[in-house]
Design a protein around this motif. Structure first.
Motif, mmCIF file in Angstrom:
data_model
loop_
_atom_site.group_PDB
_atom_site.id
_atom_site.type_symbol
_atom_site.label_atom_id
_atom_site.label_comp_id
_atom_site.label_asym_id
_atom_site.label_seq_id
_atom_site.Cartn_x
_atom_site.Cartn_y
_atom_site.Cartn_z
ATOM 1 N N ALA A 39 0.831 -1.285 -0.016
ATOM 2 C CA ALA A 39 -0.203 0.001 0.062
ATOM 3 C C ALA A 39 0.855 1.305 -0.105
ATOM 4 N N LEU A 40 2.091 1.399 0.634
ATOM 5 C CA LEU A 40 2.821 2.462 0.667
ATOM 6 C C LEU A 40 3.446 2.631 -0.621
ATOM 7 N N TRP A 41 3.687 1.473 -1.266
ATOM 8 C CA TRP A 41 4.338 1.693 -2.711
ATOM 9 C C TRP A 41 3.192 2.330 -3.457
ATOM 10 N N ALA A 42 1.967 1.818 -3.273
ATOM 11 C CA ALA A 42 0.973 2.296 -4.221
ATOM 12 C C ALA A 42 0.825 3.679 -4.004
ATOM 13 N N VAL A 43 0.906 4.363 -2.761
ATOM 14 C CA VAL A 43 0.906 5.603 -2.612
ATOM 15 C C VAL A 43 1.950 6.536 -3.331
ATOM 16 N N ALA A 44 3.204 5.880 -3.236
ATOM 17 C CA ALA A 44 4.415 6.361 -3.735
ATOM 18 C C ALA A 44 4.102 6.716 -5.229
ATOM 19 N N LEU A 45 3.392 5.608 -5.839
ATOM 20 C CA LEU A 45 3.203 5.488 -7.150
ATOM 21 C C LEU A 45 2.364 6.757 -7.743
ATOM 22 N N VAL A 46 1.176 6.886 -6.732
ATOM 23 C CA VAL A 46 0.108 7.705 -7.293
ATOM 24 C C VAL A 46 0.699 9.219 -7.228
ATOM 25 N N VAL A 47 1.539 9.478 -6.116
ATOM 26 C CA VAL A 47 2.358 10.720 -6.055
ATOM 27 C C VAL A 47 3.464 10.845 -7.177
ATOM 28 N N LEU A 48 4.110 9.978 -7.603
ATOM 29 C CA LEU A 48 4.870 10.161 -8.644
ATOM 30 C C LEU A 48 4.056 10.392 -9.993
ATOM 31 N N LEU A 49 3.141 9.722 -10.179
ATOM 32 C CA LEU A 49 2.361 9.743 -11.289
ATOM 33 C C LEU A 49 1.654 11.371 -11.252
ATOM 34 N N LEU A 50 1.332 12.075 -10.155
ATOM 35 C CA LEU A 50 0.620 13.337 -10.148
ATOM 36 C C LEU A 50 1.731 14.352 -10.223
ATOM 37 N N LEU A 51 2.976 13.935 -10.052
ATOM 38 C CA LEU A 51 4.110 14.810 -10.440
ATOM 39 C C LEU A 51 4.429 14.987 -12.024
ATOM 40 N N GLY A 52 4.158 13.793 -12.644
ATOM 41 C CA GLY A 52 4.323 13.844 -14.065
ATOM 42 C C GLY A 52 5.657 13.792 -14.569
ATOM 43 N N ASP A 53 6.164 14.546 -15.302
ATOM 44 C CA ASP A 53 7.256 14.744 -16.014
ATOM 45 C C ASP A 53 8.570 15.274 -15.333
ATOM 46 N N ARG A 54 8.163 15.536 -13.987
ATOM 47 C CA ARG A 54 9.111 16.250 -13.040
ATOM 48 C C ARG A 54 10.325 15.077 -12.669
ATOM 49 N N VAL A 55 9.464 13.955 -12.510
ATOM 50 C CA VAL A 55 10.371 12.789 -12.012
ATOM 51 C C VAL A 55 10.830 11.915 -12.924
ATOM 52 N N ASP A 56 11.854 11.141 -12.764
ATOM 53 C CA ASP A 56 12.677 10.246 -13.726
ATOM 54 C C ASP A 56 11.431 8.923 -13.715
ATOM 55 N N ARG A 57 11.339 8.343 -14.919
ATOM 56 C CA ARG A 57 10.513 7.069 -14.981
ATOM 57 C C ARG A 57 10.894 5.981 -14.293
ATOM 58 N N MET A 58 12.340 5.925 -13.867
ATOM 59 C CA MET A 58 12.779 4.654 -13.125
ATOM 60 C C MET A 58 12.190 4.633 -11.871
#
Length: 75
Positions: free
Chosen positions: A25-44
């Motif tokens: 669940a914590l990894w899923a939350v991190a995934l949602v946050v990263l997806l909301l940040l969009g292109d500002r984070v590395d796809r890795m």
């Protein structure tokens, strides 16, 4: 000559399925946050979260296959 050793404490009873679900669940939350940040984070990092979620579900499947999930204290 060493003195008498202390007796080892009894093992803790841990619901491992609950621990794996919490981590997933914590990894899923991190995934949602990263997806909301969009292109500002590395796809890795997005793929890291996806892999961790997949491994969490794989771990749950293995625990279920081994009969470790849903087992109550029989001791």
């Amino acid at each position: 000559m060493p003195g008498p050793r202390k007796q080892a404490p009894p093992p803790l009873r841990v619901d491992t399925a609950r621990v794996v679900l919490a981590g997933t669940a914590l990894w899923a939350v991190a995934l949602v946050v990263l997806l909301l940040l969009g292109d500002r984070v590395d796809r890795m990092w997005i793929w890291t979260c996806v892999a961790a979620i997949g491994l969490g579900f794989l771990g749950l499947a293995v625990m279920r296959w081994q009969g470790q999930t849903g087992r109550r204290d029989r001791g």
